[in-house]
Design an enzyme around this catalytic site. Sequence first.
Site, PDB file in Angstrom:
ATOM      1  N   HIS A 175     -18.795 -12.616 -44.199  1.00 52.79           N
ATOM      2  CA  HIS A 175     -18.480 -12.385 -45.608  1.00 52.79           C
ATOM      3  C   HIS A 175     -17.220 -11.532 -45.606  1.00 52.79           C
ATOM      4  O   HIS A 175     -17.005 -10.734 -44.679  1.00 52.79           O
ATOM      5  CB  HIS A 175     -19.560 -11.568 -46.317  1.00 52.79           C
ATOM      6  CG  HIS A 175     -20.922 -12.199 -46.357  1.00 52.79           C
ATOM      7  ND1 HIS A 175     -21.816 -12.082 -45.328  1.00 52.79           N
ATOM      8  CD2 HIS A 175     -21.553 -12.900 -47.322  1.00 52.79           C
ATOM      9  CE1 HIS A 175     -22.931 -12.711 -45.649  1.00 52.79           C
ATOM     10  NE2 HIS A 175     -22.803 -13.214 -46.854  1.00 52.79           N
ATOM     11  N   ASP A 217     -17.903  -7.971 -44.769  1.00 53.67           N
ATOM     12  CA  ASP A 217     -18.410  -7.650 -43.432  1.00 53.67           C
ATOM     13  C   ASP A 217     -17.227  -7.259 -42.556  1.00 53.67           C
ATOM     14  O   ASP A 217     -17.361  -6.483 -41.625  1.00 53.67           O
ATOM     15  CB  ASP A 217     -19.025  -8.868 -42.718  1.00 53.67           C
ATOM     16  CG  ASP A 217     -20.135  -9.516 -43.481  1.00 53.67           C
ATOM     17  OD1 ASP A 217     -20.831  -8.825 -44.227  1.00 53.67           O
ATOM     18  OD2 ASP A 217     -20.288 -10.749 -43.315  1.00 53.67           O
ATOM     19  N   GLU A 249     -25.524 -23.266 -49.603  1.00 55.68           N
ATOM     20  CA  GLU A 249     -26.701 -22.875 -48.815  1.00 55.68           C
ATOM     21  C   GLU A 249     -27.892 -22.698 -49.751  1.00 55.68           C
ATOM     22  O   GLU A 249     -27.972 -21.704 -50.481  1.00 55.68           O
ATOM     23  CB  GLU A 249     -26.379 -21.571 -48.080  1.00 55.68           C
ATOM     24  CG  GLU A 249     -27.495 -21.124 -47.183  1.00 55.68           C
ATOM     25  CD  GLU A 249     -27.115 -19.873 -46.381  1.00 55.68           C
ATOM     26  OE1 GLU A 249     -25.945 -19.731 -45.973  1.00 55.68           O
ATOM     27  OE2 GLU A 249     -28.009 -19.040 -46.184  1.00 55.68           O
ATOM     28  N   GLU A 297     -30.799 -23.196 -44.038  1.00 52.92           N
ATOM     29  CA  GLU A 297     -31.356 -22.044 -43.319  1.00 52.92           C
ATOM     30  C   GLU A 297     -32.864 -22.214 -43.171  1.00 52.92           C
ATOM     31  O   GLU A 297     -33.562 -22.529 -44.139  1.00 52.92           O
ATOM     32  CB  GLU A 297     -31.016 -20.755 -44.077  1.00 52.92           C
ATOM     33  CG  GLU A 297     -31.579 -19.521 -43.400  1.00 52.92           C
ATOM     34  CD  GLU A 297     -30.907 -18.234 -43.862  1.00 52.92           C
ATOM     35  OE1 GLU A 297     -29.688 -18.262 -44.142  1.00 52.92           O
ATOM     36  OE2 GLU A 297     -31.608 -17.220 -43.943  1.00 52.92           O
ATOM     37  N   HIS A 354     -35.079 -20.188 -45.500  1.00 51.41           N
ATOM     38  CA  HIS A 354     -34.942 -20.611 -46.898  1.00 51.41           C
ATOM     39  C   HIS A 354     -35.756 -21.890 -47.127  1.00 51.41           C
ATOM     40  O   HIS A 354     -36.374 -22.060 -48.181  1.00 51.41           O
ATOM     41  CB  HIS A 354     -33.481 -20.876 -47.254  1.00 51.41           C
ATOM     42  CG  HIS A 354     -32.601 -19.657 -47.176  1.00 51.41           C
ATOM     43  ND1 HIS A 354     -31.254 -19.695 -47.448  1.00 51.41           N
ATOM     44  CD2 HIS A 354     -32.867 -18.371 -46.874  1.00 51.41           C
ATOM     45  CE1 HIS A 354     -30.740 -18.487 -47.308  1.00 51.41           C
ATOM     46  NE2 HIS A 354     -31.688 -17.672 -46.958  1.00 51.41           N
ATOM     47  N   ASP A 380     -37.922 -13.304 -47.043  1.00 56.56           N
ATOM     48  CA  ASP A 380     -36.926 -13.772 -46.092  1.00 56.56           C
ATOM     49  C   ASP A 380     -36.817 -12.779 -44.932  1.00 56.56           C
ATOM     50  O   ASP A 380     -35.989 -11.877 -44.969  1.00 56.56           O
ATOM     51  CB  ASP A 380     -35.595 -13.842 -46.879  1.00 56.56           C
ATOM     52  CG  ASP A 380     -34.572 -14.735 -46.233  1.00 56.56           C
ATOM     53  OD1 ASP A 380     -34.928 -15.466 -45.304  1.00 56.56           O
ATOM     54  OD2 ASP A 380     -33.409 -14.696 -46.679  1.00 56.56           O
TER      55      ASP A 380
HETATM   56  C1  XUL Z   1     -29.031 -14.778 -47.479  1.00 57.83           C
HETATM   57  C2  XUL Z   1     -28.211 -15.569 -46.569  1.00 57.83           C
HETATM   58  C3  XUL Z   1     -26.771 -15.228 -46.501  1.00 57.83           C
HETATM   59  C4  XUL Z   1     -25.873 -16.416 -46.436  1.00 57.83           C
HETATM   60  C5  XUL Z   1     -24.407 -16.086 -46.553  1.00 57.83           C
HETATM   61  O1  XUL Z   1     -30.382 -15.116 -47.485  1.00 57.83           O
HETATM   62  O2  XUL Z   1     -28.699 -16.438 -45.880  1.00 57.83           O
HETATM   63  O3  XUL Z   1     -26.594 -14.412 -45.403  1.00 57.83           O
HETATM   64  O4  XUL Z   1     -26.056 -17.112 -45.259  1.00 57.83           O
HETATM   65  O5  XUL Z   1     -24.092 -15.418 -47.707  1.00 57.83           O
HETATM   66 CO    CO Z   2     -27.873 -17.779 -44.511  1.00 65.10          CO
END
Ligand code: XUL
Ligand code: CO
Length: 439
Positions: free
Chosen positions: A104, A107, A235, A271, A274, A310
Amino acid sequence: MTTNRKYFEGIGPIRYEGPDSDTPLAFRFYDPGRVVAGKALRDHFKFACAFWHSFGNTGMDPFGSGTRVFPWALASDPLDRAREKMDSAFEMMGKLGLEYFCFHDYDLIDEAESLSESERRLELITDYALEKMTATGIKVLWGTANLFSNPRYMSGAATNPDFEVVAYAAAQVKHALDATIKLGGENYVFWGGREGYMSLLNTDMKREQEHLARFLHLSRDYARSQGFQGTFFIEPKPCEPSKHQYDYDCSTVIGFLHRYDLADDFKLNIEVNHATLSGHTFEHELQVAADAGMLGSIDANRGDNQNGWDTDQFPNNLYEVTEAMLVFLRAGGLQGGGVNFDAKLRRDSTDLDDLFHAHVGGMDLFARALIAADSILSNSGIESLRSERYASFDSESGKSFESGSMTLEDLHNHAAESDGPLPVSGKQEKYENLINRFI
Ligand code: XUL
Ligand code: CO
């Protein structure tokens, strides 16, 4: 200027030593050059480390402050701190053989008080990153903007009810795109952050989603005008931090992308945790994306079966990842993306070498799962078993139905003239046993 401090003295480089190795920090399955299903493992995966978790997450949780004191986070000047963080990242990636990273904007370096000072800081730290990337060959898998941590985004970024916040978020995305393009980033991610809502009572959902679509169009157009040729990824995540997230799961996002004419430029970054939070399996989400031609990238981690949030643990579930790798191989791999370890150490994992154990474990797991999945696909007979299940569509009326040359009356007449269907076993247990046999 290069500081080039070292943080992981006495560790690595991590080598492939084979399944019988006793060395804790060695690869047993991830042999980067090994060709599986026609491709070297390193190219299948394009493993990446996540800047935010590995070098920024101190183990803070709602009940207490951080437990890890990172030696690269001690300098008082933000630019020094950012450079030292960059040093630690490149040292770790080099020793692990991680060829990519994801970031990001903030970061890379702390956000400043003003937008223009933040931009200046990003300019300086990306100069430093470029030096390191050129020296090592390490690349950017994707960049993104943090549109969720700052309190200004408490009610969303692109979907915020206040235009001033939407414009601020756009400025931040512009800078993050500039940084990604400058670093030769191969892709750009939009994770919905707080794009969603807490209560419908105060929310105009349709208007917010239209704003999100417009925001994505403008971001895409800007990046393309600056020469960015990579893929944009969305995402999906069903909840957390918002109660209802607009990018709930792959199907929801695919529908959104088609509805708003974004399907040509956007694919999905899936992910694991997720997927499970949305009530699906990881492999289900991969399959949905693959069937839409949108299997772009993976954020590797895992959840906890007893928790509904999460947890972002490092992946270690061989069964889960093997099933996922079946989908991955059948789909011909990822479109542009790679496998990013969007995972964090447990709060009480406080040694610097824990970062190495975590990544070695994750990389080895994916390699082992892919090797097993390839073997299942080539040697177990699963593909012919599965296609035989659909054999009634390969000839005669079934084939005509598939090709669209039967009417509902034709189907009626077919059914009326036949003796009716007989039960055909789905043989689920037989399929399931294949996994245990090959892992
Ligand atoms: C949050 C997540 C983030 C994204 C990028 O759950 O997965 O880290 O991958 O913003
Ligand atoms: Co992510």
